[in-house]
Write a protein that holds these residues in place. Structure first.
Motif, PDB file in Angstrom:
ATOM      1  N   VAL A 202       0.840  -1.178   0.000  1.00 30.13           N
ATOM      2  CA  VAL A 202       0.000   0.000   0.000  1.00 30.13           C
ATOM      3  C   VAL A 202       0.884   1.239   0.000  1.00 30.13           C
ATOM      4  O   VAL A 202       1.828   1.320   0.782  1.00 30.13           O
ATOM      5  N   PRO A 203       0.612   2.199  -0.871  1.00 28.12           N
ATOM      6  CA  PRO A 203       1.447   3.399  -0.923  1.00 28.12           C
ATOM      7  C   PRO A 203       1.515   4.099   0.430  1.00 28.12           C
ATOM      8  O   PRO A 203       0.528   4.167   1.148  1.00 28.12           O
ATOM      9  N   GLN A 204       2.670   4.610   0.759  1.00 22.66           N
ATOM     10  CA  GLN A 204       2.840   5.334   2.015  1.00 22.66           C
ATOM     11  C   GLN A 204       3.554   6.644   1.758  1.00 22.66           C
ATOM     12  O   GLN A 204       4.251   6.812   0.764  1.00 22.66           O
ATOM     13  N   GLU A 205       3.321   7.588   2.644  1.00 20.70           N
ATOM     14  CA  GLU A 205       3.994   8.876   2.586  1.00 20.70           C
ATOM     15  C   GLU A 205       4.409   9.247   4.001  1.00 20.70           C
ATOM     16  O   GLU A 205       3.558   9.363   4.885  1.00 20.70           O
ATOM     17  N   ASN A 206       5.695   9.396   4.232  1.00 19.93           N
ATOM     18  CA  ASN A 206       6.216   9.661   5.582  1.00 19.93           C
ATOM     19  C   ASN A 206       5.764   8.595   6.576  1.00 19.93           C
ATOM     20  O   ASN A 206       5.469   8.887   7.734  1.00 19.93           O
ATOM     21  N   GLY A 207       5.670   7.354   6.107  1.00 22.71           N
ATOM     22  CA  GLY A 207       5.300   6.248   6.985  1.00 22.71           C
ATOM     23  C   GLY A 207       3.816   6.111   7.216  1.00 22.71           C
ATOM     24  O   GLY A 207       3.382   5.213   7.929  1.00 22.71           O
ATOM     25  N   ILE A 208       2.993   7.001   6.626  1.00 14.67           N
ATOM     26  CA  ILE A 208       1.543   6.950   6.810  1.00 14.67           C
ATOM     27  C   ILE A 208       0.896   6.428   5.536  1.00 14.67           C
ATOM     28  O   ILE A 208       1.221   6.867   4.429  1.00 14.67           O
ATOM     29  N   LYS A 209      -0.032   5.482   5.694  1.00 11.76           N
ATOM     30  CA  LYS A 209      -0.686   4.873   4.549  1.00 11.76           C
ATOM     31  C   LYS A 209      -1.444   5.925   3.741  1.00 11.76           C
ATOM     32  O   LYS A 209      -2.169   6.746   4.296  1.00 11.76           O
ATOM     33  N   LYS A 210      -1.260   5.911   2.433  1.00  7.81           N
ATOM     34  CA  LYS A 210      -1.976   6.831   1.556  1.00  7.81           C
ATOM     35  C   LYS A 210      -3.210   6.136   0.993  1.00  7.81           C
ATOM     36  O   LYS A 210      -3.168   4.961   0.632  1.00  7.81           O
ATOM     37  N   HIS A 211      -4.305   6.862   0.917  1.00  7.01           N
ATOM     38  CA  HIS A 211      -5.541   6.338   0.349  1.00  7.01           C
ATOM     39  C   HIS A 211      -5.868   7.116  -0.920  1.00  7.01           C
ATOM     40  O   HIS A 211      -5.415   8.242  -1.115  1.00  7.01           O
ATOM     41  N   ARG A 212      -6.672   6.516  -1.776  1.00  8.78           N
ATOM     42  CA  ARG A 212      -6.981   7.165  -3.041  1.00  8.78           C
ATOM     43  C   ARG A 212      -7.727   8.478  -2.794  1.00  8.78           C
ATOM     44  O   ARG A 212      -8.467   8.624  -1.814  1.00  8.78           O
ATOM     45  N   THR A 213      -7.562   9.423  -3.675  1.00 11.70           N
ATOM     46  CA  THR A 213      -8.173  10.740  -3.531  1.00 11.70           C
ATOM     47  C   THR A 213      -9.117  11.078  -4.681  1.00 11.70           C
ATOM     48  O   THR A 213      -9.538  12.218  -4.835  1.00 11.70           O
ATOM     49  N   SER A 214      -9.443  10.070  -5.499  1.00  9.92           N
ATOM     50  CA  SER A 214     -10.423  10.263  -6.563  1.00  9.92           C
ATOM     51  C   SER A 214     -11.071   8.918  -6.864  1.00  9.92           C
ATOM     52  O   SER A 214     -10.610   7.872  -6.408  1.00  9.92           O
ATOM     53  N   LEU A 215     -12.154   8.950  -7.625  1.00  6.71           N
ATOM     54  CA  LEU A 215     -12.848   7.727  -8.041  1.00  6.71           C
ATOM     55  C   LEU A 215     -12.377   7.322  -9.434  1.00  6.71           C
ATOM     56  O   LEU A 215     -11.806   8.136 -10.173  1.00  6.71           O
ATOM     57  N   PRO A 216     -12.629   6.073  -9.824  1.00  8.37           N
ATOM     58  CA  PRO A 216     -12.193   5.632 -11.157  1.00  8.37           C
ATOM     59  C   PRO A 216     -12.837   6.407 -12.304  1.00  8.37           C
ATOM     60  O   PRO A 216     -12.259   6.502 -13.386  1.00  8.37           O
ATOM     61  N   ALA A 217     -14.052   6.958 -12.085  1.00  9.37           N
ATOM     62  CA  ALA A 217     -14.759   7.671 -13.155  1.00  9.37           C
ATOM     63  C   ALA A 217     -15.618   8.768 -12.547  1.00  9.37           C
ATOM     64  O   ALA A 217     -16.082   8.647 -11.410  1.00  9.37           O
ATOM     65  N   PRO A 218     -15.863   9.852 -13.294  1.00  8.49           N
ATOM     66  CA  PRO A 218     -16.736  10.923 -12.791  1.00  8.49           C
ATOM     67  C   PRO A 218     -18.199  10.500 -12.795  1.00  8.49           C
ATOM     68  O   PRO A 218     -18.571   9.503 -13.412  1.00  8.49           O
ATOM     69  N   MET A 219     -19.033  11.276 -12.121  1.00  6.21           N
ATOM     70  CA  MET A 219     -20.455  10.962 -12.015  1.00  6.21           C
ATOM     71  C   MET A 219     -21.182  11.277 -13.312  1.00  6.21           C
ATOM     72  O   MET A 219     -20.722  12.066 -14.140  1.00  6.21           O
ATOM     73  N   PHE A 220     -22.365  10.639 -13.476  1.00  8.40           N
ATOM     74  CA  PHE A 220     -23.219  10.904 -14.622  1.00  8.40           C
ATOM     75  C   PHE A 220     -24.136  12.080 -14.294  1.00  8.40           C
ATOM     76  O   PHE A 220     -24.451  12.345 -13.153  1.00  8.40           O
ATOM     77  N   SER A 221     -24.599  12.761 -15.351  1.00 11.28           N
ATOM     78  CA  SER A 221     -25.521  13.874 -15.156  1.00 11.28           C
ATOM     79  C   SER A 221     -26.883  13.355 -14.704  1.00 11.28           C
ATOM     80  O   SER A 221     -27.369  12.328 -15.187  1.00 11.28           O
TER      81      SER A 221
END
Length: 472
Positions: free
Chosen positions: A45-64
């Motif tokens: 799992v990606p880490q930054e400064n020893g802290i686990k990083k979580h995703r910050t976006s979704l795979p696809a944008p929302m529909f209208s």
């Protein structure tokens, strides 16, 4: 699709009715044997400064959602409770309601702060800020979460924030979601069960909070309870959707007798009160120790009562002429409830102490259901999770997974399939006179309020997931 599908909206205030005593012991047997290596086995799992990083976006944008006619669905429901209305999937957001209530935990640092304070009034300040922050993610969140299937579960472990949570859909008719969160260090337990009641009023949907949230600070031997404010989504039929929360939230410290009363103000005729929260903290002798004020969409402050009153008095002197001018300019609009123009930021009273400030949302939040960074991460299926999670976990729901990936047709088909599977299972149980048995929660009595509530029985994190229902 059957109209038996429960409709309840994620934009509701989170209300819960849970506490427990007696179960704390069983749950912390789990906590004492918790092995953090189980999370380290989740793969790289990606880490930054020893802290686990979580995703910050979704795979696809929302529909209208512009092409959906809500009026054709709701025109016969004015004044009724929205308990058996099937809604088009385009009005959903790609989270289960179990994941939505997990957003309570976004500002867990406020609970940790309360645990570290020696003064009960200061602890109440931190808890009051937490209670407000718990509904802050609802700002502009007009999407409906997926209704949890009976027996559906969700877990979240955040070692960097020092807690873990488990929730379960314990009832389908009526829909009830129970949750239990606990500090990995044994500092607190936070729990409840959610069953909002919604009504459609022609232009808006109003969510009535029901039940009580319970937070126990174990090292201080304190228990706090409260219920959440009403929530209203305006312009369901026509116009821009907007949200307001209103009503009085009373937080009670059952050990000291301290109370905090928070007034979530309705927007008012000219919108001046939109998003505002104002209240006070008093001790058991009813002496007011401080005023709490701010906006649930922005920040909360605390100040001495005398300083607050002096500041308000000076403000009122300059407001009289302004109000008369606004009254002359006011106009009616029968087609939509115009969203009031958001007023200037909170006017800070000199001498105030900042209790909480909301975090900025990610840059692409507006195209991704107005999710916060925390919400973006809730349906993330990290490497290795499939071997650890219960098979009933929300992350395995194919309809939610398809929707967050932008495949609306597949999401709609899977949603209908899962609901039909649930109906068939219910009919089969009725045919055989079988009763549904919950796995991780049982009905009990909240020792602080005396009300009936769903209480965690312990054992989930032992990872013994045999005989779980096949709901997906």
């Amino acid at each position: 699709m059957s109209n038996e599908d429960e409709f309840y909206d994620a934009v509701t205030g989170l209300d819960s009715d849970e506490s427990y005593e007696g179960t704390s012991e069983s749950s912390f047997k789990d906590a004492q044997v918790f092995d953090s290596s189980s999370q380290k086995n989740n793969g790289s799992v990606p880490q930054e400064n020893g802290i686990k990083k979580h995703r910050t976006s979704l795979p696809a944008p929302m529909f209208s959602r512009n092409s959906v006619s809500i009026w054709s669905i709701l025109k016969k429901c004015i004044g009724l409770e929205l308990s058996k209305i099937t809604m088009p999937i385009v009005l959903n957001e790609p989270l289960s309601f179990l994941q939505r209530i997990t957003e309570y935990m976004e500002h867990t640092y406020l609970i940790n702060r309360a645990c570290s304070l020696s003064n009960s009034i200061q602890r109440m300040q931190a808890i009051a800020a937490f209670a407000v922050s718990a509904v802050a993610s609802q700002w502009d969140r007009t999407g409906k979460p997926f209704n949890p299937l009976l027996g559906e579960t969700y877990e979240l472990i955040r070692e960097e924030q020092g807690y873990r949570l488990v929730s379960e859909q314990v009832s389908h008719h009526p829909p009830v979601s129970a949750f239990h969160a606990e500090s990995l260090a044994g500092d607190f337990v936070f729990h409840g069960s959610i069953y909002p009641k919604l009504k459609f009023w022609g232009k808006s949907v109003e969510a009535e909070p029901r039940g009580t949230i319970t937070l126990e600070l174990l090292k201080h031997n304190e228990a706090y309870t409260w219920s959440n404010p009403y929530c209203c989504v305006h312009n369901i039929i026509l116009g821009k959707l907007w949200i307001e929360q209103y009503g009085t939230v009373e937080i009670v410290n059952h050990s000291t007798g301290d109370k905090c009363a928070l007034n979530f103000k309705p927007c008012g005729m000219f919108g001046k009160e939109l998003h505002k929260v104002e209240g006070y903290i008093q001790d058991k002798s009813k002496k007011k120790h401080c005023i709490i004020y701010g906006k649930w969409t922005e920040c909360m402050w605390s100040v001495d009562p005398q300083a607050y009153e002096a500041h308000k008095k000076s403000e009122r002197k300059g407001d009289n002429k302004k109000h008369k001018h606004e009254e002359m300019d006011g106009a009616e609009n029968d087609d939509a409830d115009d969203m009031p123009e958001v007023q200037e930021t909170v006017s800070v009273v000199p001498g105030s102490t900042l209790l909480w400030r909301i975090e900025s949302r990610p840059p692409d939040s507006a195209t991704m259901y107005n999710f916060t960074n925390f919400a973006m991460s809730l349906n993330e299926l990290e490497p290795g999770m499939e071997a650890i999670l219960a098979s009933t976990d929300c992350r395995f729901r194919p309809d939610i997974r398809a929707m967050e990936s932008g495949n609306m047709d597949e999401a709609s088909r899977e949603k209908e399939r899962l609901e039909e599977k649930q109906r068939s299972a219910r009919k089969e149980r009725a045919k055989n006179d079988d009763e549904w048995s919950t796995r991780w929660f049982q009905m009990g009595t909240n020792p602080y309020t005396g009300s009936q509530s769903w209480l965690y029985t312990g054992g989930y994190f032992n990872r013994n997931y045999q005989d779980l229902p096949d709901i997906y």
